[in-house]
Design a protein around this motif. Sequence first.
Motif, PDB file in Angstrom:
ATOM      1  N   LYS A   1      45.646  33.398 -20.065  1.00 28.92           N
ATOM      2  CA  LYS A   1      45.634  34.502 -20.486  1.00 28.92           C
ATOM      3  C   LYS A   1      46.319  34.776 -21.964  1.00 28.92           C
ATOM      4  CE  LYS A   1      47.629  38.082 -18.743  1.00 28.92           C
ATOM      5  NZ  LYS A   1      47.931  39.238 -17.254  1.00 28.92           N
ATOM      6  N   ASP A   2      45.550  35.134 -22.363  1.00 26.77           N
ATOM      7  CA  ASP A   2      46.116  35.593 -24.111  1.00 26.77           C
ATOM      8  C   ASP A   2      46.960  34.513 -24.441  1.00 26.77           C
ATOM      9  OD1 ASP A   2      45.160  38.077 -23.306  1.00 26.77           O
ATOM     10  OD2 ASP A   2      47.273  38.924 -22.855  1.00 26.77           O
ATOM     11  N   LYS A   3      46.522  33.652 -24.057  1.00 27.03           N
ATOM     12  CA  LYS A   3      46.593  32.201 -24.515  1.00 27.03           C
ATOM     13  C   LYS A   3      47.124  32.279 -26.224  1.00 27.03           C
ATOM     14  CE  LYS A   3      47.486  27.460 -24.808  1.00 27.03           C
ATOM     15  NZ  LYS A   3      46.580  26.927 -25.929  1.00 27.03           N
ATOM     16  N   ASP A   4      46.535  32.454 -26.962  1.00 23.01           N
ATOM     17  CA  ASP A   4      46.458  32.181 -28.922  1.00 23.01           C
ATOM     18  C   ASP A   4      47.611  33.530 -28.777  1.00 23.01           C
ATOM     19  OD1 ASP A   4      44.988  35.104 -27.201  1.00 23.01           O
ATOM     20  OD2 ASP A   4      43.310  35.065 -29.155  1.00 23.01           O
ATOM     21  N   LYS A   5      47.945  33.945 -28.421  1.00 21.46           N
ATOM     22  CA  LYS A   5      48.958  34.585 -28.804  1.00 21.46           C
ATOM     23  C   LYS A   5      50.296  35.160 -28.102  1.00 21.46           C
ATOM     24  CE  LYS A   5      45.862  38.630 -29.691  1.00 21.46           C
ATOM     25  NZ  LYS A   5      44.629  38.458 -29.384  1.00 21.46           N
TER      26      LYS A   5
END
Lengths: 450, 167
Positions: free
Chosen positions: A123-127
């Motif tokens: 979850k929300d890896k890119d951030k």
Amino acid sequence: MRFADPAEYVIDDPEGGVFRVHRDVYTDRDLFEAELRNIFEGTWVYLCHDSQVRQPFDFYRARIGRRSVIVSRDEHGEVHGFFNTCRHRGATLCQTESGNTKYHVCNYHGWAYDAAGKNINIKDKDKGCYREAFDEQDHNLIPLPRFDSYRGFVFASLNPDVPSLDDHLGDGKVLIDLVADQGVDGMEVVPGRSDYTYNANWKLQMDNGMDPYHLTSTHSTFMKVVQRRAGGESANDQVESPDFRDRFAMKAGMYTLRNGHSMIWNDHPKPEQQPLWGMIDRVRENAGEVKAKWMLRSRNITIFPNLQFNDSSSLVLRSFIPLAPDKTEMKVYSFAPVDEPDECRRRRVRQHEDFFNSSGMATPDDTIVYADCQEGYLSYPGDYLQSFERGMATLIEGPDEEALELGIDPVTSLSGNFLGQGETAYHGPYREWVRLMRAGHNREKSMAAE
Amino acid sequence: MDEREPLAQGVDLLAREAMYIDLQRWDDWIALYTEDAVFWAPAWRTDTEMTGDVGREISLFYFENRAGLEDRVWRIRSGQAPALAPMPRTTHVVTNTVFEDPPTEDAMTLHSAWTCHVYSLRDRSQHAFFGRYEHDLRRVEGAWRIQRKKIILMNDYIPAAIDVFCV
């Protein structure tokens, strides 16, 4: 522990006609912990049957010793086994016994895995401002070190060095074939679970599952109920469970196989009372004359350490999970050909309910006497039990004629009639117990020395 | 017809059944059932679904007539069954009884909640089974009798054993 060497808990002297098991093997906490490490987490254990994960994305939650695991069928039909824990924070992924889901999503931080165990979302890896080192880790569910199946029976092992399942089962495969070949179009777990616990060691169930000697005493009221029905004193005509007395003069025997498996058998006095009878011509055509004859015999099969079949008035699949030295969880199912006609199935489920359920008229008497044993062991702990020696005077090494006909090569064979009610089938499982416990003990000793 | 009157009679019958079981007045208990009475407790097939097809699936109890209960009572009275000697003590509580379809002159179906506390004299342990009942009642020669009883057992992880007097 009373003895450093686990072998001292079992006095095994075939020449002298002696086989004795120490009471501590059922009660000692350290021995129990060693059993979990060396047996339940050391060899192959049974998890479930294919029919419990029949469709793509079906899953089933099981246990290996203390570990919660997931058996899951992926979109291509392949079955996988994983530890039931998220790679992120470690939370249990599956809280239900069974179900169907494309993705296993963790309740805590939402990491998601597909039915093959592959991580498909962090979850929300890119951030996440992770360093490269994070990506270098494997984020997939942790597969069980060894995972395999035979004829639809799914097994796993936590020990990567365990011999193949094929080697472990050995001649036990022939015994499993006698179960699996009853369904020309496959076999299934009959819907309707019976999960229960009992207040005694897991080996009480293992032993009872190969004990013909207790039937006429522990189950005397079941026997009398059956006789009352036959004699018209009971008006119950919906179930026709067999009368043990008819077995007394029947041919019977028991085998121990390599790696701890065993079978006890007797000719069935009224094979027409068995659910399989209505399908036997087709089964015979498919599996052959010899196998069909064996399928109509009463057979209790132990696949060491945690799977048993009882095939007498109906076919029962039992597995057990040790919870504590004096507490065991049981999972019991009726097991049947998928295609069986209604009249055969009806006979099967009624005979199963009559005897085998925790709500039946026989199993409760077993589980209660297990607790009596557990308490009795503590009443006089320093002793060896006298319950392993019936039949030793006529026991032979190697196969008897019946075994040769079936195509198995047992370590020991005992033949006679049912009233012999032998106790030699226990020897195989307890020899395997000693072998695994000893190997584990020696391994731990040498590791401590290093 | 005033529906409260048959409802009160039905509630009375259910309380009487619980009393007869707890006091082990087995003949009185059995007499509450018609001879063709069905006694059924489905098993759970998963965590969320119960079995429904009694011909092809396992039930905890499925008796097509009263004789199934009579076998159980015979076994209790024999005093020979390890699981039933000493006989556990029980207390049933049956409550929240309602109907969905209004009663007729001679038939009604009642829905209730139940709990049964079981005390084992063997090891001084106790356990509470609980669930829901559906009773199909029929008026036979002026008196209400049980023609069908369906028992839903909510907690089906069973400590060793369960019998007809525990549900």
